[in-house]
Design a protein around this motif. Structure first.
Motif, PDB file in Angstrom:
ATOM      1  N   LEU A  14       0.818  -1.212   0.000  1.00  0.00           N
ATOM      2  CA  LEU A  14       0.000   0.000   0.000  1.00  0.00           C
ATOM      3  C   LEU A  14       0.851   1.260   0.000  1.00  0.00           C
ATOM      4  CD1 LEU A  14      -2.869  -0.950   2.505  1.00  0.00           C
ATOM      5  CD2 LEU A  14      -2.713  -1.348   0.038  1.00  0.00           C
ATOM      6  N   GLU A  15       1.934   1.258   0.801  1.00  0.00           N
ATOM      7  CA  GLU A  15       2.753   2.472   0.904  1.00  0.00           C
ATOM      8  C   GLU A  15       3.503   2.774  -0.392  1.00  0.00           C
ATOM      9  OE1 GLU A  15       5.092  -1.033   2.537  1.00  0.00           O
ATOM     10  OE2 GLU A  15       3.056  -0.224   2.735  1.00  0.00           O
ATOM     11  N   GLU A  16       3.672   1.772  -1.237  1.00  0.00           N
ATOM     12  CA  GLU A  16       4.390   1.970  -2.497  1.00  0.00           C
ATOM     13  C   GLU A  16       3.478   2.472  -3.609  1.00  0.00           C
ATOM     14  OE1 GLU A  16       6.968  -0.723  -5.692  1.00  0.00           O
ATOM     15  OE2 GLU A  16       6.818  -1.359  -3.588  1.00  0.00           O
ATOM     16  N   TYR A  17       2.218   2.053  -3.576  1.00  0.00           N
ATOM     17  CA  TYR A  17       1.321   2.368  -4.686  1.00  0.00           C
ATOM     18  C   TYR A  17       0.232   3.384  -4.340  1.00  0.00           C
ATOM     19  CZ  TYR A  17       3.489  -1.349  -7.352  1.00  0.00           C
ATOM     20  OH  TYR A  17       4.403  -2.119  -8.036  1.00  0.00           O
ATOM     21  N   PHE A  18       0.061   3.690  -3.049  1.00  0.00           N
ATOM     22  CA  PHE A  18      -1.013   4.600  -2.661  1.00  0.00           C
ATOM     23  C   PHE A  18      -0.517   5.682  -1.711  1.00  0.00           C
ATOM     24  CE2 PHE A  18      -3.017   0.564  -3.690  1.00  0.00           C
ATOM     25  CZ  PHE A  18      -4.008   0.968  -4.569  1.00  0.00           C
TER      26      PHE A  18
ATOM     27  N   SER B 140     -17.076   3.495   3.728  1.00  0.00           N
ATOM     28  CA  SER B 140     -15.954   2.983   2.935  1.00  0.00           C
ATOM     29  C   SER B 140     -14.836   4.016   2.824  1.00  0.00           C
ATOM     30  CB  SER B 140     -16.427   2.544   1.547  1.00  0.00           C
ATOM     31  OG  SER B 140     -17.048   3.602   0.870  1.00  0.00           O
ATOM     32  N   TYR B 141     -15.181   5.295   2.682  1.00  0.00           N
ATOM     33  CA  TYR B 141     -14.145   6.325   2.704  1.00  0.00           C
ATOM     34  C   TYR B 141     -13.598   6.507   4.114  1.00  0.00           C
ATOM     35  CZ  TYR B 141     -14.633   7.720  -2.129  1.00  0.00           C
ATOM     36  OH  TYR B 141     -14.606   7.713  -3.494  1.00  0.00           O
ATOM     37  N   GLY B 142     -14.424   6.231   5.114  1.00  0.00           N
ATOM     38  CA  GLY B 142     -13.984   6.361   6.495  1.00  0.00           C
ATOM     39  C   GLY B 142     -13.018   5.282   6.934  1.00  0.00           C
ATOM     40  N   ILE B 143     -12.997   4.152   6.226  1.00  0.00           N
ATOM     41  CA  ILE B 143     -12.031   3.089   6.513  1.00  0.00           C
ATOM     42  C   ILE B 143     -10.626   3.557   6.161  1.00  0.00           C
ATOM     43  CG2 ILE B 143     -11.242   0.801   5.774  1.00  0.00           C
ATOM     44  CD1 ILE B 143     -14.206   0.088   5.346  1.00  0.00           C
ATOM     45  N   GLY B 144     -10.520   4.209   5.021  1.00  0.00           N
ATOM     46  CA  GLY B 144      -9.230   4.676   4.520  1.00  0.00           C
ATOM     47  C   GLY B 144      -9.357   4.917   3.035  1.00  0.00           C
ATOM     48  N   SER B 145      -8.636   5.885   2.529  1.00  0.00           N
ATOM     49  CA  SER B 145      -8.725   6.238   1.123  1.00  0.00           C
ATOM     50  C   SER B 145      -7.337   6.617   0.634  1.00  0.00           C
ATOM     51  CB  SER B 145      -9.696   7.413   0.937  1.00  0.00           C
ATOM     52  OG  SER B 145      -9.793   7.782  -0.415  1.00  0.00           O
ATOM     53  N   GLY B 146      -7.006   6.206  -0.583  1.00  0.00           N
ATOM     54  CA  GLY B 146      -5.664   6.494  -1.076  1.00  0.00           C
ATOM     55  C   GLY B 146      -5.640   6.905  -2.531  1.00  0.00           C
ATOM     56  N   TYR B 147      -4.849   7.950  -2.838  1.00  0.00           N
ATOM     57  CA  TYR B 147      -4.560   8.271  -4.233  1.00  0.00           C
ATOM     58  C   TYR B 147      -3.667   7.179  -4.804  1.00  0.00           C
ATOM     59  CZ  TYR B 147      -5.802  13.130  -3.037  1.00  0.00           C
ATOM     60  OH  TYR B 147      -6.438  14.259  -2.610  1.00  0.00           O
ATOM     61  N   ILE B 148      -3.862   6.850  -6.051  1.00  0.00           N
ATOM     62  CA  ILE B 148      -2.912   5.984  -6.742  1.00  0.00           C
ATOM     63  C   ILE B 148      -1.719   6.859  -7.112  1.00  0.00           C
ATOM     64  CG2 ILE B 148      -2.518   4.528  -8.751  1.00  0.00           C
ATOM     65  CD1 ILE B 148      -5.545   3.944  -8.732  1.00  0.00           C
TER      66      ILE B 148
END
Length: 470
Positions: free
Chosen positions: A80-84, A198-206
């Protein structure tokens, strides 16, 4: 063709790519077929005048460590830390004031307690959301069904009024729910709470560009011995004794037959399935689906004087939560800028900023660029004065690289009927053995829905395949 595939995946959007990755990583020989010249569907990038813009989704909801979706990316070798890049704040513009509202539910709860201390029922509200959050994190279908039964018969507005009285707070929660997902506030609370949670769980830019992630998917599929065919359209199924045994495709102006044990539809299956299930109940389910709201983008660049540099913004303007329903869609005869989403990303090297306005439209409406710019000038003059160039992405621009002619990134219309009768609760098309479905239908929207349903359908195939071997 003599080769028989374990699974043929129809549709090379995010759901089709994820399904193919999961299945091929688990030893299945997969053929992914895509009608267009390139894979990615609505998650592709689009190019205008040397610049690259997001055609559809630019980040994914429901993603965090120790969650179903987060663990899935990790299992595919996609840290996740590499792609988001985590999205922490939604900047909401209401009556010329910007509110910096946290997206994560625990941080949102603290924000509400600090900013609206007179709201004594906020703790009960967030306890309810925490319960729903667990269902989404774990992919708990039984829990999601219980949530549906609790919240589907009440509107989102009435649901909020059970806990809150402050108008501004309800406006903010409105933009984190229906405003974000293009769902009216008077529609089912279940739809809107699904978005909020679902956004409250976590959200990430690609990070960087969606193309980086799409290329990685292709690499995973091919390295695991599976195939991807583009410019290949499935036109028919081969069904023998109510079991799928292959597909018929139009590929490079030739008709080809590919044999398989299972078919996974990661695209709208109605026209292909109709002859086989016309007398079955599923035909009635699928035929009643309507396209959800369509999307029009105004994209371009801002000069170095722009006050907007980075992040996601939601524009609510002078609208209030109780009239959001009327202000949700763009029409060329409107007089004020409607509810819309804004995205900004700064280029540090040139100090220019890419921008993207997202408007919802109904049906096939065509939006006039001059009308959009006029409304922006009236509502956000400082932003308007920093626009260097701008382009409208709609209709034909989408059709050029994806089957989604109208940019319907929100999938199908989220009616109660659709929610109860889609892959949200069952990935198998029961009248035909070996036939499955995935994609952003009803409760599952955008990239999050594509990932969650791809995982569910793929696991069903793997489980049933294992049972057949015993």
């Amino acid at each position: 063709m003599n080769d028989r595939y374990d699974v043929i995946v129809i549709g090379g959007g995010f759901a089709g790519l994820m399904s193919s990755c999961i299945l091929s990583k688990n030893g299945q020989k997969v053929l992914l077929i895509e009608k267009q010249k390139s894979v990615g569907g609505m998650s592709q990038m689009i190019h205008f005048h040397g610049e690259e813009y997001f055609m559809g989704a630019h980040h994914i909801a429901g993603i965090c460590k120790n969650s179903q979706v987060g663990d899935l990316f990790e299992s595919l070798g996609l840290p996740l830390e590499e792609y988001f890049e985590e999205v922490k704040i939604m900047h909401i513009i209401i009556k010329d004031k910007i509110y910096d509202v946290p997206l994560k539910l625990d941080e949102l709860e603290r924000y509400v307690e600090e900013q609206f201390p007179e709201e004594k029922n906020s703790k009960v509200f967030f306890e309810k959301l925490a319960k729903y959050k667990e269902h989404f994190i774990l992919g708990n279908d039984k829990g999601l069904l219980e949530m549906f039964m609790e919240t589907s018969s009440i509107s989102y507005l009435d649901f909020l009024r059970k806990y809150f009285t402050d108008t501004t707070l309800m406006e903010l929660l409105t933009m984190l729910g229906p405003g974000y997902g293009g769902v009216g506030i008077n529609s089912s609370a279940f739809n809107n709470l699904s978005l909020l949670v679902s956004y409250g769980i976590g959200s990430g830019y690609i990070k960087g560009s969606n193309t980086v992630l799409l290329d990685k998917f292709l690499d995973i599929i091919k390295k695991n011995g599976s195939e991807v065919h583009t410019s290949c359209e499935c036109v028919d199924l081969i069904v023998e004794n109510e079991k799928v045994t292959g597909v018929v495709c139009e590929e490079n102006s030739q008709r080809k037959i590919y044999r398989c044990h299972n078919v996974l539809f990661a695209s709208y299956p109605f026209s292909i399935l109709k002859p086989y299930i016309e007398q079955k109940r599923l035909y009635q389910k699928i035929s009643k689906f309507n396209y959800g709201p369509s999307v029009v983008r105004l994209v371009g660049t801002l000069d170095e004087n722009s006050p907007y540099k980075q992040g996601d913004f939601a524009y609510m303007g002078n609208n209030s939560y109780d009239c959001l329903e009327k202000s949700l869609f763009f029409k060329n005869d409107i007089e004020e800028l409607p509810v819309c989403m804004l995205y900004f990303r700064n280029n540090g090297e040139t100090n220019t900023t890419k921008f993207m306005f997202t408007f919802l439209i109904k049906g096939r409406d065509i939006i006039l660029k001059d009308k959009v710019l006029l409304l922006i000038k009236q509502a956000l003059p400082t932003l308007y004065n920093s626009i260097q160039d701008s382009y409208v992405i709609q209709g034909s621009a989408y059709k050029a690289i994806t089957c989604a002619e109208y940019g319907s990134v929100f999938g199908w219309e989220r009616s109660t009927y659709a929610i109860m009768n889609t892959n949200s609760f069952s990935p198998q098309i029961t009248p035909i053995e070996g036939c499955y479905i995935a994609g952003n239908w009803s409760t599952d929207f955008g990239i999050y829905g594509a990932v969650r349903t791809a995982n569910k359908a793929s696991n069903a195939i793997l489980s049933n395949t294992e049972k057949e071997k015993r």
